[in-house]
Design a protein around this motif. Structure first.
Motif, mmCIF file in Angstrom:
data_model
loop_
_atom_site.group_PDB
_atom_site.id
_atom_site.type_symbol
_atom_site.label_atom_id
_atom_site.label_comp_id
_atom_site.label_asym_id
_atom_site.label_seq_id
_atom_site.Cartn_x
_atom_site.Cartn_y
_atom_site.Cartn_z
ATOM 1 N N TYR A 79 43.295 47.177 44.844
ATOM 2 C CA TYR A 79 43.323 46.419 43.596
ATOM 3 C C TYR A 79 44.769 46.327 43.121
ATOM 4 O O TYR A 79 45.663 47.011 43.635
ATOM 5 C CB TYR A 79 42.428 47.069 42.539
ATOM 6 N N GLN A 87 35.861 45.166 33.350
ATOM 7 C CA GLN A 87 36.444 43.830 33.348
ATOM 8 C C GLN A 87 37.743 43.746 34.160
ATOM 9 O O GLN A 87 38.474 42.770 34.052
ATOM 10 C CB GLN A 87 36.710 43.370 31.914
ATOM 11 N N LEU A 105 40.294 42.941 37.026
ATOM 12 C CA LEU A 105 40.417 41.872 38.011
ATOM 13 C C LEU A 105 40.971 42.456 39.306
ATOM 14 O O LEU A 105 42.008 43.126 39.301
ATOM 15 C CB LEU A 105 41.322 40.760 37.488
ATOM 16 N N ASP A 127 41.035 40.474 42.469
ATOM 17 C CA ASP A 127 41.626 39.414 43.284
ATOM 18 C C ASP A 127 42.949 38.949 42.667
ATOM 19 O O ASP A 127 43.036 38.682 41.463
ATOM 20 C CB ASP A 127 40.654 38.242 43.391
ATOM 21 N N ASP A 169 43.079 35.674 40.653
ATOM 22 C CA ASP A 169 42.570 35.667 39.278
ATOM 23 C C ASP A 169 43.595 36.172 38.276
ATOM 24 O O ASP A 169 43.336 36.155 37.067
ATOM 25 C CB ASP A 169 41.310 36.536 39.189
ATOM 26 N N ILE A 170 44.746 36.632 38.761
ATOM 27 C CA ILE A 170 45.771 37.217 37.883
ATOM 28 C C ILE A 170 47.015 36.333 37.800
ATOM 29 O O ILE A 170 47.490 36.029 36.689
ATOM 30 C CB ILE A 170 46.163 38.616 38.392
ATOM 31 N N GLN A 225 42.871 43.017 33.117
ATOM 32 C CA GLN A 225 41.493 42.818 32.716
ATOM 33 C C GLN A 225 41.283 41.412 32.185
ATOM 34 O O GLN A 225 42.233 40.740 31.756
ATOM 35 C CB GLN A 225 41.089 43.853 31.669
ATOM 36 N N THR A 226 40.032 40.988 32.220
ATOM 37 C CA THR A 226 39.702 39.612 31.857
ATOM 38 C C THR A 226 40.145 39.269 30.447
ATOM 39 O O THR A 226 40.717 38.190 30.189
ATOM 40 C CB THR A 226 38.187 39.388 31.991
#
Length: 283
Positions: free
Chosen positions: A161, A192, A194, A196, A199-200, A216-217
């Motif tokens: 991650y 929440q 992330l 991937d 996605d960041i 986090q989202t």
């Protein structure tokens, strides 16, 4: 003659070997040495150890049959439950194997009081959520799948991650050089978090992010393509038509965000942001 054979009888009883045969339909319960040259009387003191031995053996066999009966009454669906657990285990593995290098699944068996689940069909109650940590798995049972039950599971995935390489201020556009990769149990991360990189990167930090923290989202947002009060073009499209109108955005919005737009006729609609100053209403 009897007096001469009593010591032999006593010695033979001390060396007696008892073998219980534990079967559903045994031909015999005991196996013992038979000597026809003497008679054993239950009233003789020397025969009491033998009788006590036989009594203990009878009680032991009855106890085993009693425990077997209790097991069959309490767990009549053991084989069906095993098939159900295998089906749910395979389902969870398919859902999580792409997240990391190692998947560990611990399933809690169903209640023995429930009827067997015929043709089990597992599903996740929260379809958009990754099954990590403590999760609940739904199972539809029966030919029509109208019966539904839930199993509890602990799912751990060892994988990689992304975390912040250094402190990131609010309003900063996230770039790849701001990230560093770590490895660990993904189920121990915040719900929440992330994982991937896609996605960041390209998002804007909505609050300060400390070095080593996960992304986090709620802490990231897509950059605004539309600002409040901006004149925008709204495209209404369907399978056989396409109409565009101008309006005023009532709030900020990033890619694929749904925001409100007001037209000159005071009519207000909700549209999806698809580009810089462009919104779409799908029919």
């Amino acid at each position: 003659m009897v007096e001469n054979t009593r010591p032999a009888v006593s010695q033979s009883m001390e060396q007696l070997v008892f073998t219980p045969v534990f079967r559903l339909f045994p031909l015999s319960l005991f196996r013992y040495t038979y000597q026809p040259d003497f008679v054993i009387s239950p009233f003789e003191p020397s025969t009491m150890p033998y009788l006590l031995h036989v009594a203990r053996c009878c009680l032991a066999v009855l106890k085993r049959y009693f425990l077997l009966g209790i097991f069959l009454l309490c767990f009549p669906n053991a084989q069906a439950d095993d098939a159900l657990l295998q089906q749910v285990h395979q389902f969870l593995y398919q859902q999580t194997q792409a997240l990391g290098e190692e998947v560990i699944i611990d399933l809690r068996p169903p209640s023995p009081h429930l009827p067997p689940c015929i043709q089990p069909e597992p599903f996740l109650p929260n379809a958009g959520q990754s099954p990590l940590g403590r999760v609940s798995v739904g199972v539809r049972c029966g030919e029509t799948h109208q019966q539904v039950r839930y199993l509890q599971a602990q799912v751990d995935v060892i994988g990689s991650y992304w975390v912040a390489q250094h402190n990131i201020e609010r309003g900063t556009l996230i770039t790849p050089d701001m990230l560093t990769q770590q490895s660990g149990n993904l189920s121990a991360l915040p719900s929440q978090a992330l994982i991937d990189e896609a996605d960041i990167v390209g998002k804007v930090a909505q609050r300060p992010i400390r070095s080593g923290s996960t992304f986090q989202t709620h802490s990231l947002q897509a950059p605004a393509l539309v600002e409040r009060g901006q004149r925008v073009t709204v495209i209404a499209q369907g399978s056989s038509f396409r109409v565009s109108r101008e309006g005023e955005a009532l709030e900020d919005g990033g890619q694929n965000d749904r925001i409100r737009v007001r037209f000159d006729t005071r009519e207000i609609v909700t549209a999806r942001v698809s580009g810089q100053g462009i919104l779409v209403v799908d029919f």
